[in-house]
Design a protein around this motif. Structure first.
Motif, PDB file in Angstrom:
ATOM      1  N   UNK A 123      78.904  17.644 -27.930  1.00  0.00           N
ATOM      2  CA  UNK A 123      77.711  17.556 -28.534  1.00  0.00           C
ATOM      3  C   UNK A 123      77.410  15.975 -28.483  1.00  0.00           C
ATOM      4  N   UNK A 124      76.233  15.496 -27.814  1.00  0.00           N
ATOM      5  CA  UNK A 124      76.064  14.144 -27.769  1.00  0.00           C
ATOM      6  C   UNK A 124      75.212  13.729 -28.908  1.00  0.00           C
ATOM      7  N   UNK A 125      75.025  12.407 -29.334  1.00  0.00           N
ATOM      8  CA  UNK A 125      74.198  12.066 -30.150  1.00  0.00           C
ATOM      9  C   UNK A 125      72.876  12.360 -30.308  1.00  0.00           C
ATOM     10  N   UNK A 126      72.271  12.707 -29.151  1.00  0.00           N
ATOM     11  CA  UNK A 126      70.992  13.253 -28.947  1.00  0.00           C
ATOM     12  C   UNK A 126      70.568  14.528 -28.856  1.00  0.00           C
ATOM     13  N   UNK A 127      71.656  15.362 -29.155  1.00  0.00           N
ATOM     14  CA  UNK A 127      71.656  16.752 -29.296  1.00  0.00           C
ATOM     15  C   UNK A 127      71.751  17.622 -27.953  1.00  0.00           C
ATOM     16  N   UNK A 128      72.152  17.101 -26.907  1.00  0.00           N
ATOM     17  CA  UNK A 128      72.644  17.649 -25.623  1.00  0.00           C
ATOM     18  C   UNK A 128      73.940  18.424 -25.763  1.00  0.00           C
ATOM     19  N   UNK A 129      74.127  19.489 -25.322  1.00  0.00           N
ATOM     20  CA  UNK A 129      75.520  20.313 -25.406  1.00  0.00           C
ATOM     21  C   UNK A 129      75.838  20.514 -23.958  1.00  0.00           C
ATOM     22  N   UNK A 130      77.195  20.570 -23.992  1.00  0.00           N
ATOM     23  CA  UNK A 130      77.714  20.769 -22.517  1.00  0.00           C
ATOM     24  C   UNK A 130      79.014  21.659 -22.876  1.00  0.00           C
ATOM     25  N   UNK A 131      79.569  22.306 -21.999  1.00  0.00           N
ATOM     26  CA  UNK A 131      80.722  23.210 -21.754  1.00  0.00           C
ATOM     27  C   UNK A 131      81.501  22.962 -20.600  1.00  0.00           C
ATOM     28  N   UNK A 132      82.714  22.917 -20.895  1.00  0.00           N
ATOM     29  CA  UNK A 132      83.896  22.526 -20.146  1.00  0.00           C
ATOM     30  C   UNK A 132      83.893  23.773 -19.099  1.00  0.00           C
ATOM     31  N   UNK A 133      83.865  23.566 -17.686  1.00  0.00           N
ATOM     32  CA  UNK A 133      83.739  24.823 -16.850  1.00  0.00           C
ATOM     33  C   UNK A 133      85.249  25.233 -16.587  1.00  0.00           C
ATOM     34  N   UNK A 134      85.219  26.764 -16.549  1.00  0.00           N
ATOM     35  CA  UNK A 134      86.609  27.405 -16.246  1.00  0.00           C
ATOM     36  C   UNK A 134      87.439  26.870 -15.098  1.00  0.00           C
ATOM     37  N   UNK A 135      88.578  26.824 -15.256  1.00  0.00           N
ATOM     38  CA  UNK A 135      89.455  26.313 -14.170  1.00  0.00           C
ATOM     39  C   UNK A 135      89.694  24.925 -14.177  1.00  0.00           C
ATOM     40  N   UNK A 136      88.939  23.976 -15.029  1.00  0.00           N
ATOM     41  CA  UNK A 136      89.146  22.648 -14.921  1.00  0.00           C
ATOM     42  C   UNK A 136      90.154  22.144 -16.048  1.00  0.00           C
ATOM     43  N   UNK A 137      91.068  22.900 -16.496  1.00  0.00           N
ATOM     44  CA  UNK A 137      92.004  22.232 -17.625  1.00  0.00           C
ATOM     45  C   UNK A 137      92.952  21.561 -16.917  1.00  0.00           C
ATOM     46  N   UNK A 138      93.586  20.430 -17.579  1.00  0.00           N
ATOM     47  CA  UNK A 138      94.576  19.567 -17.053  1.00  0.00           C
ATOM     48  C   UNK A 138      95.663  19.901 -18.088  1.00  0.00           C
ATOM     49  N   UNK A 139      96.818  19.932 -17.565  1.00  0.00           N
ATOM     50  CA  UNK A 139      98.211  20.219 -18.474  1.00  0.00           C
ATOM     51  C   UNK A 139      98.995  18.970 -18.427  1.00  0.00           C
ATOM     52  N   UNK A 140      99.544  18.548 -19.523  1.00  0.00           N
ATOM     53  CA  UNK A 140     100.332  17.426 -19.544  1.00  0.00           C
ATOM     54  C   UNK A 140     101.813  17.924 -19.860  1.00  0.00           C
ATOM     55  N   UNK A 141     102.846  17.180 -19.267  1.00  0.00           N
ATOM     56  CA  UNK A 141     104.126  17.355 -19.413  1.00  0.00           C
ATOM     57  C   UNK A 141     104.560  16.832 -20.604  1.00  0.00           C
ATOM     58  N   UNK A 142     104.222  15.714 -20.864  1.00  0.00           N
ATOM     59  CA  UNK A 142     104.654  14.810 -22.218  1.00  0.00           C
ATOM     60  C   UNK A 142     104.045  15.677 -23.294  1.00  0.00           C
ATOM     61  N   UNK A 143     104.910  15.334 -24.382  1.00  0.00           N
ATOM     62  CA  UNK A 143     104.652  15.988 -25.646  1.00  0.00           C
ATOM     63  C   UNK A 143     104.522  15.187 -26.688  1.00  0.00           C
ATOM     64  N   UNK A 144     104.358  13.698 -26.459  1.00  0.00           N
ATOM     65  CA  UNK A 144     103.874  12.816 -27.349  1.00  0.00           C
ATOM     66  C   UNK A 144     103.084  11.713 -27.039  1.00  0.00           C
ATOM     67  N   UNK A 145     102.057  11.331 -27.406  1.00  0.00           N
ATOM     68  CA  UNK A 145     101.012  10.155 -27.014  1.00  0.00           C
ATOM     69  C   UNK A 145     101.832   8.781 -27.241  1.00  0.00           C
ATOM     70  N   UNK A 146     101.274   7.886 -26.544  1.00  0.00           N
ATOM     71  CA  UNK A 146     101.927   6.409 -26.997  1.00  0.00           C
ATOM     72  C   UNK A 146     100.835   5.441 -26.530  1.00  0.00           C
ATOM     73  N   UNK A 147     100.687   4.322 -27.070  1.00  0.00           N
ATOM     74  CA  UNK A 147     100.064   3.261 -26.619  1.00  0.00           C
ATOM     75  C   UNK A 147     100.542   2.836 -25.204  1.00  0.00           C
ATOM     76  N   UNK A 148      99.570   2.573 -24.234  1.00  0.00           N
ATOM     77  CA  UNK A 148     100.163   2.395 -22.768  1.00  0.00           C
ATOM     78  C   UNK A 148     100.985   1.082 -22.910  1.00  0.00           C
ATOM     79  N   UNK A 149     101.995   1.131 -22.189  1.00  0.00           N
ATOM     80  CA  UNK A 149     103.122  -0.062 -22.119  1.00  0.00           C
ATOM     81  C   UNK A 149     104.165  -0.151 -23.135  1.00  0.00           C
ATOM     82  N   UNK A 150     104.014   0.937 -24.312  1.00  0.00           N
ATOM     83  CA  UNK A 150     104.941   0.771 -25.290  1.00  0.00           C
ATOM     84  C   UNK A 150     105.944   1.748 -25.063  1.00  0.00           C
TER      85      UNK A 150
END
Length: 397
Positions: A79-106
């Motif tokens: 939902x954007x601030x001006x009230x527009x709504x969007x839905x993610x399309x089926x089949x566009x999921x991204x999977x991540x192998x990592x299990x912990x986020x981190x600040x880039x370069x650290x």
């Protein structure tokens, strides 16, 4: 919300410049009006004030919840601030192998668990009793902006809607029920700002109103809201109601300000998904902003037994771990929803969020547990170039 029964900095801040607040607000709204998610990944579904679009959104929401569509929680509603709504399309999921986020370069440090003591010491003897033991302690340090923020309607609001945690320079993690109604649709009372380190200062005796020195980092305008597609308001009972109870808030791309009227140098917490065997029994920290008029034992005498608009924190073990939820004996009350359950690395000062406050269950608190699917959603949002900072180190997954 109530916990279960138990047996047993000062720093100089600058006045908040109303012109700066208004400038931030106008810039954020302008960006929101111009923002459109990638059409390859998102379909436009209308506006929340458009009856036909709202009907379409409601009519399709339930149909998505099928066995074939699993894992539907890897997709997002925006939902954007001006009230527009969007839905993610089926089949566009991204999977991540990592299990912990981190600040880039650290590097990703290991954990040296303990009580998060990064707070200004409060004079002894001020602790008060409000019935059953309340082990939360007040937070009066202005260095807490990387852990917890208050969600509010205005930059000068003395109350709040919920709590949230910063997981990237522009993205904040909260509960889905903080931005939706009882049916899971976008709320008509959405929070408009995130307020880092509210009242993050040593008590000065002048806290009867929320003035400029109580908001050392100002108020940052929220420009879009993101929640899981299947969130339906938490129908049902028990830990499964926490499965989709998380949401993400994005603020504008603001430059650092070390000398001006609004200080801003964010240090996000990381987030992770861990197995139940790695969580149960660990001492973790819970932090959030109880409603100012709720009871808090560790309150300033001038506030009586009331929480007074400060953040409160507590360290206690995770008692049970479910597929969708975590259960603990932390104390809490209304206003803390959306705040983080996190581990603290005493050696490095890093905080890693593992859950989001859902509410009370029996005599315990329970939380949305960040699991692989919701971890992927968080990663999708913080690594999306549209949500990254031009001025601060961004987050990697």
């Amino acid at each position: 919300m109530t916990g279960c029964d138990h047996s047993d900095v000062a720093e100089e801040v600058h006045a908040l410049d109303p012109n700066q607040v208004e400038s931030d607000r106008e810039a954020a709204i302008a960006e929101s009006l111009e923002y459109t998610p990638s059409p390859e990944r998102f379909e436009y579904t209308g506006r929340i004030d458009d009856e036909s679009a709202a009907w379409r959104h409601e009519a399709t929401r339930g149909l998505r919840l099928t066995a074939e569509a699993e894992p539907e929680d890897d997709r997002m509603d925006v939902l954007t601030r001006d009230g527009r709504t969007f839905r993610q399309r089926v089949g566009t999921t991204v999977h991540y192998e990592s299990r912990r986020s981190h600040i880039e370069g650290e590097p990703r440090p290991g954990f040296d668990l303990g009580v998060d003591t990064d707070r200004e010491a409060k004079e002894q003897g001020f602790r008060q009793s409000v019935g059953t033991p309340d082990d939360r302690t007040i937070v009066t340090s202005a260095s807490e902006q990387e852990v917890t923020v208050r969600l509010a309607n205005t930059a000068t609001s003395t109350g709040g809607i919920c709590s949230a945690s910063m997981i990237s320079p522009r993205v904040f993690l909260t509960a889905a029920h903080c931005v939706t109604d009882g049916n899971g649709n976008w709320s008509t009372n959405l929070p408009q700002v995130v307020m880092p380190a509210v009242r993050g200062k040593t008590f000065s005796g002048d806290d009867t109103i929320l003035d400029s020195d109580d908001t050392p980092f100002g108020a940052r305008q929220i420009i879009r809201y993101i929640k899981p597609v299947p969130w339906d308001g938490g129908s049902g009972s028990g830990p499964t109601t926490a499965r989709f109870d998380y949401a993400l808030l994005v603020i504008g791309d603001l430059a650092p300000d070390a000398t001006g009227p609004v200080q801003w140098d964010p240090t996000p917490a990381s987030f992770a998904t861990e197995s139940c065997t790695d969580i149960v029994g660990d001492n973790v920290n819970v932090r959030g902003y109880p409603g100012p008029n709720n009871d808090c034992a560790d309150a300033w005498p001038e506030d009586g037994d009331k929480c007074g608009g400060y953040a409160f924190t507590e360290n206690a073990p995770v008692q049970q771990c479910f597929t969708d939820a975590l259960l603990s004996c932390h104390d809490g009350s209304g206003g803390q929803s959306g705040g983080p359950l996190y581990k603290w690395n005493a050696a490095t000062g890093e905080r890693t969020v593992l859950g989001v406050i859902r509410g009370a269950l029996g005599g315990n608190h329970f939380f949305h547990r960040i699991r692989p699917a919701s971890y992927n959603v968080l990663c999708n949002v913080v690594t999306n170039p549209d949500n990254q900072s031009s001025y601060f180190d961004n987050v990697s997954c």
